[in-house]
Enzyme design. Sequence first.
Site, PDB file in Angstrom:
ATOM      1  N   ILE A 159      15.891  26.853 -33.310  1.00  0.00           N
ATOM      2  CA  ILE A 159      17.300  27.396 -32.999  1.00  0.00           C
ATOM      3  C   ILE A 159      18.330  26.225 -32.991  1.00  0.00           C
ATOM      4  O   ILE A 159      19.457  26.460 -33.343  1.00  0.00           O
ATOM      5  CB  ILE A 159      17.505  28.020 -31.535  1.00  0.00           C
ATOM      6  N   ARG A 179      12.237  15.422 -28.214  1.00  0.00           N
ATOM      7  CA  ARG A 179      11.017  14.571 -27.711  1.00  0.00           C
ATOM      8  C   ARG A 179      10.438  13.359 -29.125  1.00  0.00           C
ATOM      9  O   ARG A 179      10.455  12.297 -28.882  1.00  0.00           O
ATOM     10  CB  ARG A 179       9.818  15.207 -27.293  1.00  0.00           C
ATOM     11  N   ARG A 240      17.448  29.095 -21.285  1.00  0.00           N
ATOM     12  CA  ARG A 240      17.070  29.966 -20.305  1.00  0.00           C
ATOM     13  C   ARG A 240      17.975  29.556 -19.119  1.00  0.00           C
ATOM     14  O   ARG A 240      18.420  28.437 -18.984  1.00  0.00           O
ATOM     15  CB  ARG A 240      15.616  29.807 -20.045  1.00  0.00           C
ATOM     16  N   GLU A 269      16.895  36.219 -13.774  1.00  0.00           N
ATOM     17  CA  GLU A 269      17.000  37.405 -14.313  1.00  0.00           C
ATOM     18  C   GLU A 269      16.000  38.568 -13.586  1.00  0.00           C
ATOM     19  O   GLU A 269      14.868  38.174 -13.293  1.00  0.00           O
ATOM     20  CB  GLU A 269      16.616  37.364 -15.679  1.00  0.00           C
ATOM     21  N   HIS A 296      22.589  37.687 -21.926  1.00  0.00           N
ATOM     22  CA  HIS A 296      21.188  37.409 -22.474  1.00  0.00           C
ATOM     23  C   HIS A 296      20.814  38.299 -23.773  1.00  0.00           C
ATOM     24  O   HIS A 296      19.924  38.799 -23.897  1.00  0.00           O
ATOM     25  CB  HIS A 296      20.029  37.546 -21.593  1.00  0.00           C
ATOM     26  N   GLY A 298      21.563  36.915 -27.089  1.00  0.00           N
ATOM     27  CA  GLY A 298      21.722  35.907 -28.174  1.00  0.00           C
ATOM     28  C   GLY A 298      20.721  36.116 -29.442  1.00  0.00           C
ATOM     29  O   GLY A 298      20.914  36.346 -30.465  1.00  0.00           O
TER      30      GLY A 298
END
Length: 332
Positions: A159, A179, A240, A269, A296, A298
């Site tokens: 994403i 990372r 999130r 949620e 939420h 997307g």
Amino acid sequence: MKIMFMTLRDRVERFTDFSNLSKDWEYVFAGYEKDTAKLLEMGGDADAILADAITPVPKELIEAMPNLKIIHSEGVGYEGINLAAADEKHIYVCNNRGANKTAVAEQAVMLMLMVLRHAVTGHNRVLEGRQIEAKASWSMEGISELGSMHVGIIGMGDIGIETAKLLNAFGCRVSYNKRYPLSPSQEKEYNVTYMSADDILKNCDIVSLHIPSNKETFEYMNEERFAMMKKGSILINTARGEVVKNEALLEALKSGQIAAAGLDVLAPEPVKEDNIVVKAMKNDGELAEKIVLAPHIGGLTVQTFDKIYGTIWSNFKKVCAGETPVNIVNHP
């Protein structure tokens, strides 16, 4: 094969052509039932579970299902599934990595544009008969184009990469953190530069979060990290809700440390009226104008679900045939 659906039945039926599946398969629609005893009563002998990405699949349920071979997330997230219990019983846990990358990237860019253009407030001003007032105010205050922004992406997975591609079309300078940095050839391909997470917070005009929700990232955006952010910058979260500490977000907005936030996700949620962010917005009109919320959605495009259900049914067929599924996220 018997499959228990722990998600919305209408969605399963809309995106599934059951005529292409084995006539011997059985289906149990449990909806969003969370009581383990009731779930076992409905589908305790199931071979497979399909669970909404935020639906818990606890240890007690997994251990009590003797035939269970695969648990499939309906989305990309799988934080509600007890991976250790699945590992212990050699049960595959799979997700739909990458299926929603275009949809969520579009949502992230849309939120950036909505915040920069005061979309929600402007809509309300027109309805209130204050169109000229809003136009005059923002013409003096100044509206920035997205292409003038230095955007920092924290979490450069599927994403994040797709978001960077879209931002390139606007002419943005894009930096990223992950990372393990991309290769030089990938950085060149996506027109991005690596920065430490701290440097992204300190230097970028917009910070877009694309990190998973886990113990390491819980409340990642806390008071300390908000204090690092460039004064007057913007936070975008399509990851999130749990990766942002709500209290710290509200304080950063009220103090002016950040100018605005675009949020496709809020924790916990389902979001209720007593959510701390929702309550604060209702009680403070000035604060409300700094936040754009979305429910939420997307990744909830038709194209995404077509890809998702293609993967889900392919994986169920593979497991039924004794083959190894794709997108395994645990160690069975």
